[in-house]
Motif scaffolding. Structure first.
Motif, PDB file in Angstrom:
ATOM      1  N   ASN A  54       0.968  -1.238   0.141  1.00  0.00           N
ATOM      2  CA  ASN A  54      -0.024  -0.039   0.083  1.00  0.00           C
ATOM      3  C   ASN A  54       0.789   1.301  -0.072  1.00  0.00           C
ATOM      4  OD1 ASN A  54      -2.997  -0.648   0.114  1.00  0.00           O
ATOM      5  ND2 ASN A  54      -2.246  -2.198   1.379  1.00  0.00           N
ATOM      6  N   GLY A  55       2.051   1.152  -0.423  1.00  0.00           N
ATOM      7  CA  GLY A  55       2.959   2.220  -0.643  1.00  0.00           C
ATOM      8  C   GLY A  55       3.829   2.793   0.605  1.00  0.00           C
ATOM      9  N   PHE A  56       3.697   2.098   1.769  1.00  0.00           N
ATOM     10  CA  PHE A  56       4.571   2.423   2.868  1.00  0.00           C
ATOM     11  C   PHE A  56       5.919   1.831   2.984  1.00  0.00           C
ATOM     12  CE2 PHE A  56       0.155   2.547   4.410  1.00  0.00           C
ATOM     13  CZ  PHE A  56       0.082   3.754   4.934  1.00  0.00           C
ATOM     14  N   VAL A  57       6.922   2.515   3.410  1.00  0.00           N
ATOM     15  CA  VAL A  57       8.314   1.939   3.648  1.00  0.00           C
ATOM     16  C   VAL A  57       8.447   1.501   5.174  1.00  0.00           C
ATOM     17  CG1 VAL A  57      10.618   2.509   3.874  1.00  0.00           C
ATOM     18  CG2 VAL A  57       9.126   3.513   2.180  1.00  0.00           C
ATOM     19  N   VAL A  58       8.607   0.094   5.186  1.00  0.00           N
ATOM     20  CA  VAL A  58       8.519  -0.534   6.569  1.00  0.00           C
ATOM     21  C   VAL A  58       9.851  -1.188   6.844  1.00  0.00           C
ATOM     22  CG1 VAL A  58       7.033  -2.307   7.858  1.00  0.00           C
ATOM     23  CG2 VAL A  58       5.935  -1.227   5.931  1.00  0.00           C
ATOM     24  N   GLU A  59      10.092  -0.833   8.230  1.00  0.00           N
ATOM     25  CA  GLU A  59      11.240  -1.514   8.785  1.00  0.00           C
ATOM     26  C   GLU A  59      10.674  -2.203  10.030  1.00  0.00           C
ATOM     27  OE1 GLU A  59      14.551  -1.542   7.854  1.00  0.00           O
ATOM     28  OE2 GLU A  59      14.051  -0.286   6.205  1.00  0.00           O
ATOM     29  N   ILE A  60      11.362  -3.514  10.255  1.00  0.00           N
ATOM     30  CA  ILE A  60      11.069  -4.260  11.337  1.00  0.00           C
ATOM     31  C   ILE A  60      11.969  -4.319  12.338  1.00  0.00           C
ATOM     32  CG2 ILE A  60      10.430  -6.530  12.102  1.00  0.00           C
ATOM     33  CD1 ILE A  60       9.443  -7.162   9.187  1.00  0.00           C
ATOM     34  N   GLU A  61      11.683  -4.044  13.520  1.00  0.00           N
ATOM     35  CA  GLU A  61      12.339  -4.194  14.895  1.00  0.00           C
ATOM     36  C   GLU A  61      11.854  -5.376  15.851  1.00  0.00           C
ATOM     37  OE1 GLU A  61      15.203  -4.574  17.347  1.00  0.00           O
ATOM     38  OE2 GLU A  61      15.717  -3.337  15.610  1.00  0.00           O
ATOM     39  N   PRO A  62      12.394  -6.078  16.101  1.00  0.00           N
ATOM     40  CA  PRO A  62      12.020  -7.503  16.790  1.00  0.00           C
ATOM     41  C   PRO A  62      12.293  -7.263  18.381  1.00  0.00           C
ATOM     42  CG  PRO A  62      13.851  -8.036  15.957  1.00  0.00           C
ATOM     43  CD  PRO A  62      13.665  -6.875  15.426  1.00  0.00           C
ATOM     44  N   HIS A  63      12.893  -6.251  18.875  1.00  0.00           N
ATOM     45  CA  HIS A  63      13.448  -6.225  20.230  1.00  0.00           C
ATOM     46  C   HIS A  63      13.050  -4.972  20.709  1.00  0.00           C
ATOM     47  CE1 HIS A  63      15.882  -9.920  20.191  1.00  0.00           C
ATOM     48  NE2 HIS A  63      16.168  -9.252  18.986  1.00  0.00           N
TER      49      HIS A  63
END
Length: 87
Positions: free
Chosen positions: A47-56
């Motif tokens: 849907n056009g977002f820039v996503v970064e994942i942080e698991p901690h």
């Protein structure tokens, strides 16, 4: 009534328009369940977002302050530091 007028609704904060209003919104997704995080990230990216994942959780605050994402999606049950402490 003007949309997003803070005087009309005290819970809506006036936000400055970014210099490049066409740039995609950057989201930091703080989630330790990798399959769920990937599912959410894929949906948001489509849907056009820039996503970064942080698991901690214990690294989330540092990343939020350093990266200044437009939105943080925060799980409450995290390793290191729970979402209540991050908030």
């Amino acid at each position: 009534m003007v949309p997003n007028d803070p005087s009309a609704n005290p819970t809506v904060a006036a936000e400055p328009v970014p210099a490049d209003a066409t740039a995609p919104v950057r989201i930091l997704l703080v989630e330790d369940d990798r399959p769920l995080a990937e599912l959410l990230a894929d949906y948001l990216r489509s849907n056009g977002f820039v996503v970064e994942i942080e698991p901690h959780g214990d690294r989330a605050v540092t990343r939020i302050l350093a990266e200044r994402p437009g939105l943080v999606v925060l799980d409450l049950m995290l390793p290191g530091e729970d979402g209540f402490s991050v908030y």
